[in-house]
Structure formats: structure tokens, C-alpha cells
Design a protein around this motif. Sequence first.
Motif, PDB file in Angstrom:
ATOM      1  N   SER A 352     -36.677  -1.318 -43.613  1.00 53.25           N
ATOM      2  CA  SER A 352     -35.248  -1.067 -43.386  1.00 53.25           C
ATOM      3  C   SER A 352     -34.964  -0.675 -41.935  1.00 53.25           C
ATOM      4  N   PHE A 353     -35.831   0.162 -41.344  1.00 48.96           N
ATOM      5  CA  PHE A 353     -35.610   0.582 -39.954  1.00 48.96           C
ATOM      6  C   PHE A 353     -35.650  -0.620 -39.005  1.00 48.96           C
ATOM      7  N   VAL A 354     -36.640  -1.497 -39.196  1.00 50.38           N
ATOM      8  CA  VAL A 354     -36.756  -2.685 -38.349  1.00 50.38           C
ATOM      9  C   VAL A 354     -35.554  -3.596 -38.557  1.00 50.38           C
ATOM     10  N   ARG A 355     -35.126  -3.742 -39.803  1.00 48.48           N
ATOM     11  CA  ARG A 355     -33.974  -4.598 -40.086  1.00 48.48           C
ATOM     12  C   ARG A 355     -32.714  -4.065 -39.395  1.00 48.48           C
ATOM     13  N   ARG A 356     -32.515  -2.754 -39.417  1.00 55.09           N
ATOM     14  CA  ARG A 356     -31.348  -2.179 -38.739  1.00 55.09           C
ATOM     15  C   ARG A 356     -31.443  -2.363 -37.223  1.00 55.09           C
ATOM     16  N   LEU A 357     -32.667  -2.224 -36.693  1.00 57.53           N
ATOM     17  CA  LEU A 357     -32.860  -2.404 -35.256  1.00 57.53           C
ATOM     18  C   LEU A 357     -32.582  -3.845 -34.846  1.00 57.53           C
ATOM     19  N   VAL A 358     -33.030  -4.800 -35.662  1.00 59.47           N
ATOM     20  CA  VAL A 358     -32.768  -6.212 -35.377  1.00 59.47           C
ATOM     21  C   VAL A 358     -31.269  -6.499 -35.434  1.00 59.47           C
ATOM     22  N   ASP A 359     -30.591  -5.970 -36.438  1.00 59.65           N
ATOM     23  CA  ASP A 359     -29.144  -6.179 -36.550  1.00 59.65           C
ATOM     24  C   ASP A 359     -28.405  -5.599 -35.351  1.00 59.65           C
ATOM     25  N   MET A 360     -28.943  -4.528 -34.791  1.00 58.17           N
ATOM     26  CA  MET A 360     -28.293  -3.898 -33.648  1.00 58.17           C
ATOM     27  C   MET A 360     -28.537  -4.689 -32.360  1.00 58.17           C
ATOM     28  N   ILE A 384     -39.383 -20.561 -37.262  1.00 63.88           N
ATOM     29  CA  ILE A 384     -39.103 -19.164 -37.584  1.00 63.88           C
ATOM     30  C   ILE A 384     -37.600 -18.990 -37.727  1.00 63.88           C
ATOM     31  N   LYS A 385     -37.215 -18.008 -38.486  1.00 68.34           N
ATOM     32  CA  LYS A 385     -35.804 -17.718 -38.648  1.00 68.34           C
ATOM     33  C   LYS A 385     -35.294 -16.938 -37.441  1.00 68.34           C
ATOM     34  N   PHE A 386     -33.962 -16.902 -37.341  1.00 62.93           N
ATOM     35  CA  PHE A 386     -33.347 -16.222 -36.208  1.00 62.93           C
ATOM     36  C   PHE A 386     -33.706 -14.736 -36.200  1.00 62.93           C
ATOM     37  N   GLU A 387     -33.688 -14.092 -37.366  1.00 63.80           N
ATOM     38  CA  GLU A 387     -34.016 -12.666 -37.439  1.00 63.80           C
ATOM     39  C   GLU A 387     -35.468 -12.414 -37.069  1.00 63.80           C
ATOM     40  N   TRP A 388     -36.364 -13.348 -37.480  1.00 61.57           N
ATOM     41  CA  TRP A 388     -37.773 -13.169 -37.163  1.00 61.57           C
ATOM     42  C   TRP A 388     -38.023 -13.296 -35.666  1.00 61.57           C
ATOM     43  N   LEU A 389     -37.214 -14.110 -34.989  1.00 59.49           N
ATOM     44  CA  LEU A 389     -37.343 -14.229 -33.540  1.00 59.49           C
ATOM     45  C   LEU A 389     -37.107 -12.880 -32.874  1.00 59.49           C
ATOM     46  N   TYR A 390     -36.108 -12.140 -33.357  1.00 58.66           N
ATOM     47  CA  TYR A 390     -35.826 -10.845 -32.751  1.00 58.66           C
ATOM     48  C   TYR A 390     -36.839  -9.792 -33.182  1.00 58.66           C
ATOM     49  N   VAL A 391     -37.424  -9.945 -34.355  1.00 60.58           N
ATOM     50  CA  VAL A 391     -38.545  -9.070 -34.720  1.00 60.58           C
ATOM     51  C   VAL A 391     -39.700  -9.280 -33.748  1.00 60.58           C
ATOM     52  N   ARG A 392     -39.979 -10.523 -33.429  1.00 61.44           N
ATOM     53  CA  ARG A 392     -41.052 -10.827 -32.478  1.00 61.44           C
ATOM     54  C   ARG A 392     -40.723 -10.288 -31.093  1.00 61.44           C
ATOM     55  N   ARG A 393     -39.483 -10.459 -30.654  1.00 64.59           N
ATOM     56  CA  ARG A 393     -39.098  -9.988 -29.323  1.00 64.59           C
ATOM     57  C   ARG A 393     -39.188  -8.460 -29.223  1.00 64.59           C
ATOM     58  N   LEU A 394     -38.708  -7.784 -30.252  1.00 68.65           N
ATOM     59  CA  LEU A 394     -38.766  -6.320 -30.236  1.00 68.65           C
ATOM     60  C   LEU A 394     -40.210  -5.824 -30.309  1.00 68.65           C
ATOM     61  N   LEU A 399     -44.747  -3.197 -27.621  1.00 65.98           N
ATOM     62  CA  LEU A 399     -46.165  -3.301 -27.272  1.00 65.98           C
ATOM     63  C   LEU A 399     -46.360  -3.283 -25.769  1.00 65.98           C
ATOM     64  N   ALA A 400     -45.563  -4.092 -25.052  1.00 69.41           N
ATOM     65  CA  ALA A 400     -45.702  -4.141 -23.595  1.00 69.41           C
ATOM     66  C   ALA A 400     -45.314  -2.816 -22.956  1.00 69.41           C
ATOM     67  N   PHE A 401     -44.263  -2.190 -23.471  1.00 70.59           N
ATOM     68  CA  PHE A 401     -43.807  -0.924 -22.895  1.00 70.59           C
ATOM     69  C   PHE A 401     -44.870   0.171 -23.060  1.00 70.59           C
ATOM     70  N   PHE A 402     -45.355   0.355 -24.282  1.00 75.04           N
ATOM     71  CA  PHE A 402     -46.338   1.422 -24.513  1.00 75.04           C
ATOM     72  C   PHE A 402     -47.680   1.091 -23.868  1.00 75.04           C
ATOM     73  N   LEU A 403     -48.029  -0.204 -23.829  1.00 72.92           N
ATOM     74  CA  LEU A 403     -49.276  -0.574 -23.167  1.00 72.92           C
ATOM     75  C   LEU A 403     -49.189  -0.307 -21.669  1.00 72.92           C
ATOM     76  N   MET A 516     -39.164  -5.366 -20.969  1.00 73.90           N
ATOM     77  CA  MET A 516     -38.058  -6.323 -20.978  1.00 73.90           C
ATOM     78  C   MET A 516     -38.552  -7.743 -20.712  1.00 73.90           C
ATOM     79  N   ALA A 517     -39.546  -7.866 -19.825  1.00 67.83           N
ATOM     80  CA  ALA A 517     -40.130  -9.194 -19.584  1.00 67.83           C
ATOM     81  C   ALA A 517     -40.802  -9.724 -20.848  1.00 67.83           C
ATOM     82  N   ALA A 518     -41.522  -8.840 -21.554  1.00 65.76           N
ATOM     83  CA  ALA A 518     -42.134  -9.256 -22.820  1.00 65.76           C
ATOM     84  C   ALA A 518     -41.070  -9.552 -23.872  1.00 65.76           C
ATOM     85  N   TYR A 519     -39.961  -8.827 -23.825  1.00 63.84           N
ATOM     86  CA  TYR A 519     -38.851  -9.064 -24.758  1.00 63.84           C
ATOM     87  C   TYR A 519     -38.259 -10.459 -24.551  1.00 63.84           C
TER      88      TYR A 519
END
Length: 691
Positions: A352-360, A384-394, A399-403, A516-519
Motif C-alpha cells: 500500500s505504501f509503494v502504491r500511494r507513492l507511485v500515485d503521488m 510492463i504496465k505504466f504503474e510498474w514503470l514508476y515502481v522501477r523508477r522509484l 537505491l542510487a541515492f542510498f548507495l 534523480m539520474a537513476a530515476y
Amino acid sequence: MTSKDVLILVFIISLLLFAITMGIVLWLSRRRVFHRGSVGRAEMGENKPLREMYRQWFQLAYMYGVKIPLVRSYLKRIRQRIAIIHPYDEIALRFETMKLAFAITGTLTLTALLLIWSQPDFGFMVIVILAAAVINNMLVEMFINRLERRVLVQSVELFSLVRHHYQQHGMVEEALYEGAETSGHEISIHAHRIYNALVSNDPDEELERYYEVAPNRYLKAFAGISHLVMEFGDHARKQGSIYLHGLSGLTKEIQLEILRRDKLDYLMKGLNVIALAPVFFTKPIERWARSSFPSMDEFYMSKLGFITKISIYVIILISYVLLQKLQQNRETDYRAGVEKKVTWEERLYRISFVRRLVDMMAPSPGTLNYDRQLRLLKESNARIKFEWLYVRRLTFFFLAFFLSLSVAMGLHVQAKHQLLYVPAALNNSLFGQMSEIERRQAEETVEQDRLLMEQLQMSPNVTHDQVKHMVSETDQMGLTMEQLDIITDRIMIKLQRYDGEYLKWWELLLSFLTGMAAYGAPLWLLYFHRKVRNMEMRHEVYQFQTVISILRGMERISVEGILEWLNRFAVIFKIPIQKSLLHYEHGAQLALLELKEDVWFPDFQRLVDKLLLAVDKVPIKDVFDDLDGEMIFSFEQRKQEYEAMIDTKAAWARLIGFTPMYALIFMYLVIPLIGMSFSQMETYYEQIQRL
């Protein structure tokens, strides 16, 4: 025992275990042959041929391999790719799977062990293992491409045999059966499958099953044309039989495809290896530079040197991915009948948290950005579906930010450790190496400095006099005032540098920009993929023309029937055609107009315009009466465009393939060496000024 000795021991034990395993398997195979009946021994001889024992050993290895969890998933992935070429021969499928798995893993394991044995460093081990995983994928792709090309070559031979037997008998099924009996092994499997589908009780259903597993569109077109001629009959034309005309068109298409692949492979040969080679040369270059130029130690052990090394690895990875996109010929990725597994994007989206983040974060439906990205997914054929694309981007962003943040913090820790424990050259010489005496002096100096800094509690607020007093109290060698000042200044500089090793605001900003570049990377990759796929659109439109040139001679063919046939052969335009077919019953013209709006490619739009004209105004035969002339012109035009496309791909591939090597040479050796040279020149100039 050193790590090098341990690796040598592991390597020798692995070879011994492999030899013992081979011996046991060969002994079991010979024992099985010995215990067979006398009739079998009389027919096969006293000893089995070596090739037969070789194949039996692979079958046995496959049976045991699929019982091991990690090995099972690896074999399953290879089997799925090979199953397109060997879809119904289980024995050949298992043999090819194990042969490819053993060839790749054996070669990579031996090479990785030799590289690790030559340089037993933990960081280098990790790089070698990651490179082996990447090279494994590259070798699998090379093998699959070779099998696909073999099927294309054998398809030309099959069509020639079918043409010959059709001219003899005038019956499609007889010509196909006799052609399948004398053609190559791989194509004969598909030919027999097509024959069984055509002579079955329900040819339409059987052919639909075959379309789901056909290795390329040419065999789908061949099966469909054969079914059409069997159902509606062959009609003589000015140029001859419709069926023979279709076979000629398919043969020309396959020959052009073979030439295109051969030329592209020739121009891009070895670029993958060139792009990956810098992975194995970073350590030797660093070792040579540090041994020849002691001042380069400061660069390679610094944060800048570590960031440069990571940047080179990122460039290598990006270059390899782009090269794979330029080289791939994967029609088999877009299949309706493939069982879709639950992807990791889908699993995350269920939270649910990821879904809300994707919707936002995702654009709202109906907005211009939403429509543009949805169209990009369609035109790039991304599964892939449109929502899954944003799951991948997020996911890539976090991952890139924390790494990046972890790397920045780790670099500060490494810099503190280097400041306290790593000895530095005292003479600031550009060339040569430190002698043993100089090395011991440097080690003693860094140890004394560390003890003094610990006594001062690593405080950067101490004054020059306090440090000098502390140095004089611990002095046991009778230092002069000048030497005391030099040591005091060095301690003060180290305390300031030690205190400055903390996470800066600009490092946090850089980590965010990296995220952001990884996004944006998945979206940029889709744009790149669409650009590469756009080069193939004219090729698919010409195939549509080949199919229509055969269908227009059929008496009971309709516009809807033409769309159904185009849907079977479509790859790039498959989704728009399927959408048009779904809406066709609610209005033919509206469905075709919607199809024209969904696809911007001009040649395809002209084809849709003719279908619109043939809905209820002009017969199909009259609408496409100039199709033969267009196809001749289009074929010659496509030959020229293929040459230009291949040259463009080859130019991009050369630029991308050599970028990692240039980055390694200039970023990791030349530019740092020039910078260190200027630094040494300033030092020498200051020393000259003091004379």
C-alpha cells in the motif's frame, strides 16, 4: 597460509573433484552399456561411440542439475531461450541446454579463478564475479543468435524444397511434408509442426498454438500462407502461383535479414569484449602507476581516485547495456502465449505504501505527460504496465541515492583511516619507488603522528603552541626547532583534515542528483529502445505488404481478415492492431481511424488509408493494384536504408564500445598523472625559490 595459497589449493581441489566426477560418470555409462542385452550390443557394437556417451552424460547431468535450486533456475532460463529453436525435441533441448551451461560456466569459472589467483584482492574478486555474470549473459545471447541465424538459413532451404515439391504435386501438405523430411534438423521440427497443424481437425486452433512459439515472423507467415492456399485454393496470376509468389517474397525477406545480421555482426564484432575489458585492467594500471610514480599513491588512495574508479565501472555497465540494445534481434520477447511471471515491480506495487507513492509521483491519467509516457511504452514495446514503470523508477532512485550516500560516508571513513595509518612519501619524488629505509621512516612517522593526535584527542581547536609543546614533550631524538615546526605544522594539517572528513551538504545534493539520474534512467532507456525500434518499422510495413499481396487474391478476404492476419505477424505495431480489432465490430471506419492516430509512422498510415478505402467503397483487389510496384521500390529503398541503418548502428556501437577504454586511460591514468606532474612542478619551483 596466504590467500593466494588458499586459492591455488581450492583450484587444484576443484580440478581433482571434476576429474573424479567425470571418471565416475564414464564408469557408470560403460557399466550400463555392458549390462545391456546381446541384441543391443550386436546392433550398436561393443563400445558406444564417444559422441553418444557425451550426450548421455549431459542428459544425466541435466537430471541431477534440475534438482539443485540455484542450478535449476539457471538451467530453466537457458532452456526457455533455446526452447524457441528446439520447442518439441526434448532430448535435443536438454542436450543443448546442458552443453551451453557447461561451456559457459566452465570457461568463466576457469578464467575467474586464474584472474583471482593472479590478483587475490577482495575488491578485484567482486569485480571479476560481476563481470563473469555479465559475460555469461553475453555468451548466452551469442549462442541464441547463432541458433536463430541457423534457423533462418535452413528456412531458405526449406522454402526452396517446398517450392520444388509443390511444382511437382500441386499440393501444399505433400510439398511441406517432403520438404520437412530432407531439411535441416532445427527447421524440420517446425516444418513437421506446421504440417501436423495443417492436416489436423482444427487447423486454425493448432496454428494459433504454433504462432505462440514460432521463432520468427517468417515461419508464422509461411504457416499462414500455406493454410490460406489450402483453405481457399491457389489462384494463377500474371506472375504465376500466389503460393509460389509468397514463398519468393518470404525468401527475399529472409535473405535480406541474414545479410543484415551478418554485416551488423561483422561491424560490431568484439565491441562487447572491448567494452568489458577495462574491468580487468584497472588494477594492473593502478599497480604500474603506483610503482613507477610514488606520488600517484595520493590519487589512488584518495576519495577522488575511488570515485573515478566507480565512475569507470558505471560507464562500462552503461556501455554494455547500450551495446546489447543495439545488437539484439529479439522478436521472441513479444509473445502472447508466454506465461507471465509475477515481476518484482508487481510485488512491490501490491504494498500500500509503494502504491500511494507511485500515485503521488506518476502523472495523472488524462494529462499530456501521462499520454506521452503511455505512448512511449507502446512504441518501445515495453512489456510492463505504466504503474510498474514508476515502481522501477522509484526503486532505482532510492537505491542510487542510498548507495551514493553510503559511498560518500565510506569515503570519509577511508580518508580518516588513510590519514592515520597509511604512510606517505616524505621526499615528494615523482619518479621511482621508496627505498626500504624511506618506507620504514614513513611508517614510523605516521605512527608517531597518530599517537600525538590521539593524545590531543583529535581536537581541531588546539593551538600551534599546544601541539608544539606536546611534540617537544614526547621528543626522544633531540629535534631542532625547525624540525619541531615541521612536525607541528604536519600535525595541525592532519587534525584539520581529520575534522573536515564529515558528510557535506553538497555530497548530500550529489547523492540526490545521482538518485534523480537513476530515476530517469528507465525512461531514457525506453527512448533509446524506441529509437532503435523505429529503424525496424519500415521492415515490418514491408512484411505487411507481402502478406497483403497474397491475401488480395483471395475471393472471400475482407478488411477485418487482413487485420487479423497482420496481427499475427506484427511485432512493433501489434498493440495498435489488436486495439483496432477489438473496436472493429463497433465501427470499421472509426477503428481504422483510431489505428491511424495511434501510429505516427507515415508508411503504416498510408497502408491504413488504403484499408479505409476498401471498407465499403473499392474492392480490396483494386485498392492494392499498385502494390507490386510499391513493393519493388520499397524493397530497393529498404536495402539502402538498411545499409545506412547498419552504418549508423556501427558508428554508435564503436563510440559506445571504446568509451570505457578511453575513460580508463584518460580518467584513471593520463589526467591524474598530468595533475600530479603539475603539483610536483610547483613543489620543485618552491624548493628552487628557497635556494
